[in-house]
Design a protein around this motif. Structure first.
Motif, PDB file in Angstrom:
ATOM      1  N   SER A   1       0.730  -1.091   0.166  1.00  0.00           N
ATOM      2  CA  SER A   1       0.188  -0.026  -0.023  1.00  0.00           C
ATOM      3  C   SER A   1       0.843   1.313  -0.137  1.00  0.00           C
ATOM      4  O   SER A   1       2.125   1.274   0.203  1.00  0.00           O
ATOM      5  N   LEU A   2       0.329   2.327  -0.290  1.00  0.00           N
ATOM      6  CA  LEU A   2       0.889   3.696  -0.288  1.00  0.00           C
ATOM      7  C   LEU A   2       1.639   3.849   1.197  1.00  0.00           C
ATOM      8  O   LEU A   2       2.955   4.293   1.230  1.00  0.00           O
ATOM      9  N   GLN A   3       0.831   3.515   2.424  1.00  0.00           N
ATOM     10  CA  GLN A   3       1.509   3.735   3.649  1.00  0.00           C
ATOM     11  C   GLN A   3       2.850   2.639   3.790  1.00  0.00           C
ATOM     12  O   GLN A   3       3.797   3.188   4.315  1.00  0.00           O
ATOM     13  N   LYS A   4       2.766   1.554   3.398  1.00  0.00           N
ATOM     14  CA  LYS A   4       3.720   0.700   3.548  1.00  0.00           C
ATOM     15  C   LYS A   4       4.890   1.158   2.458  1.00  0.00           C
ATOM     16  O   LYS A   4       6.073   0.728   3.124  1.00  0.00           O
ATOM     17  N   ILE A   5       4.672   1.425   1.504  1.00  0.00           N
ATOM     18  CA  ILE A   5       5.801   1.658   0.417  1.00  0.00           C
ATOM     19  C   ILE A   5       6.517   3.069   1.204  1.00  0.00           C
ATOM     20  O   ILE A   5       7.737   2.971   1.109  1.00  0.00           O
ATOM     21  N   SER A   6       5.724   3.979   1.573  1.00  0.00           N
ATOM     22  CA  SER A   6       6.003   5.285   2.192  1.00  0.00           C
ATOM     23  C   SER A   6       7.500   4.850   3.148  1.00  0.00           C
ATOM     24  O   SER A   6       8.245   5.310   3.415  1.00  0.00           O
ATOM     25  N   ARG A   7       6.827   3.812   4.114  1.00  0.00           N
ATOM     26  CA  ARG A   7       7.764   3.361   5.318  1.00  0.00           C
ATOM     27  C   ARG A   7       8.912   2.777   4.835  1.00  0.00           C
ATOM     28  O   ARG A   7       9.916   2.817   5.256  1.00  0.00           O
ATOM     29  N   GLN A   8       8.872   2.027   3.835  1.00  0.00           N
ATOM     30  CA  GLN A   8       9.852   0.971   3.412  1.00  0.00           C
ATOM     31  C   GLN A   8      11.052   2.019   2.691  1.00  0.00           C
ATOM     32  O   GLN A   8      12.038   1.616   2.714  1.00  0.00           O
TER      33      GLN A   8
ATOM     34  N   SER B   1       7.517  10.375   2.929  1.00  0.00           N
ATOM     35  CA  SER B   1       6.386  10.793   3.317  1.00  0.00           C
ATOM     36  C   SER B   1       5.165  10.372   2.310  1.00  0.00           C
ATOM     37  O   SER B   1       5.570  10.346   1.187  1.00  0.00           O
ATOM     38  N   GLU B   2       4.096  10.009   2.874  1.00  0.00           N
ATOM     39  CA  GLU B   2       2.983   9.285   1.974  1.00  0.00           C
ATOM     40  C   GLU B   2       2.416  10.478   0.920  1.00  0.00           C
ATOM     41  O   GLU B   2       2.382  10.256  -0.414  1.00  0.00           O
ATOM     42  N   SER B   3       2.426  11.894   1.415  1.00  0.00           N
ATOM     43  CA  SER B   3       1.927  12.878   0.632  1.00  0.00           C
ATOM     44  C   SER B   3       3.018  13.046  -0.627  1.00  0.00           C
ATOM     45  O   SER B   3       2.790  13.308  -1.768  1.00  0.00           O
ATOM     46  N   TYR B   4       4.513  13.328  -0.222  1.00  0.00           N
ATOM     47  CA  TYR B   4       5.370  13.409  -1.204  1.00  0.00           C
ATOM     48  C   TYR B   4       5.601  12.420  -2.307  1.00  0.00           C
ATOM     49  O   TYR B   4       5.551  12.315  -3.379  1.00  0.00           O
TER      50      TYR B   4
END
Length: 273
Positions: free
Chosen positions: A183-190, A194-197
């Motif tokens: 997901s967007l959230q998981k990829i941003s952490r990986q 930031s999710e927005s960027y």
């Protein structure tokens, strides 16, 4: 070459755009596609890969592959598009098909570009004339064009901008992990973004939202499994990250225009003695 060769009614087309962004939405064909970038540049999506394509380069898209183009900020764009059937790859042509799939974007030496453009002209001339044995000639010219593209292939000089490199790393990550909880959230952490960027940057570089891209990668791989892997709809759904096979079927039909069950039935009919 044995038997009649059926050439598509939409065999070849040319297109030029000036002072506007050229976008082709995600789609697929029942025939193979060869794209020649005469002028300008574009971003090409083929299944779960993204390529930056520049003037003088060729792109091969196998039949059934989800693909999309987006010229981005390039305001002047010209291309030739060729669609052709499986019959081109019969016999020894099978090796040619495999090479084109390995190297879908091909750069050729500058002094060979005119020779290859002449083959497009020959194909187009026979296509327009509709004369006796024209389909055989077109088949021959298309095969010659593909052979010469592979023969003249040279090292591509296209470089990915350093600021965009992370997006290409993310598309590779999606291609490797589409079957899991992604997901967007998981990829941003990986990737420590930031999710927005990430959301803005992904759309800026690829021209498509990241969630939509994940969907296309999953559905593209699901189709390959259904056609070639002998799996059930439920198995394909699970393998591609969908816990609900009914929801998977709904998404699949929205993207591909047919249900996954339709693909399974077609595979079973083709295997009947």
């Amino acid at each position: 070459m044995a038997g009649a060769v059926k050439i598509s009614d939409s065999l070849i087309s040319r297109d030029k755009t000036v002072n506007r962004r050229k976008i082709c939405e995600v789609h697929y064909h029942e025939e193979h596609e060869l794209y020649y970038m005469q002028e300008g540049q574009t971003t090409y999506f083929i299944d779960d890969e993204i390529f930056h394509v520049e003037k003088g380069e060729f792109v091969f898209v196998p039949k059934g592959a989800l693909h999309r183009t987006d010229s981005g900020n390039c305001k002047r764009n010209a291309r030739i598009l060729l669609n052709f059937p499986d019959s081109v790859f019969t016999g020894e042509g099978a090796g040619l098909y495999q090479e084109l799939c390995r190297y879908p974007v091909v750069c050729v030496a500058k002094d060979k570009e005119r020779e290859l453009e002449e083959l497009f002209i020959k194909i187009e001339r026979e296509y327009r004339r509709k004369e006796r044995y024209g389909e055989l000639l077109m088949h021959s010219y298309i095969l010659e064009l593909l052979v010469q593209i592979c023969r003249y292939r040279c090292e591509r000089k296209t470089k990915i901008r350093e600021s965009d490199q992370v997006i290409y790393e993310i598309t590779a990550y999606i291609g490797e992990n589409y079957g899991g909880d992604i997901s967007l959230q998981k990829i941003s952490r990986q990737f420590s973004i930031s999710e927005s960027y990430l959301s803005r940057k992904f759309k800026s570089v690829t021209g498509i939202g990241i969630n939509r891209y994940i969907t296309f990668v999953r559905i593209s791989n699901a189709e390959k499994m259904l056609r070639d892997g002998g799996v059930s709809v439920a198995q394909a759904a699970r393998n591609c990250g969908y816990n609900d096979s009914n929801y998977f079927s709904t998404v699949y039909q929205k993207v591909k225009g047919v249900t996954p069950s339709h693909i399974v039935r077609g595979r079973e009919r083709s295997n009947e003695p």
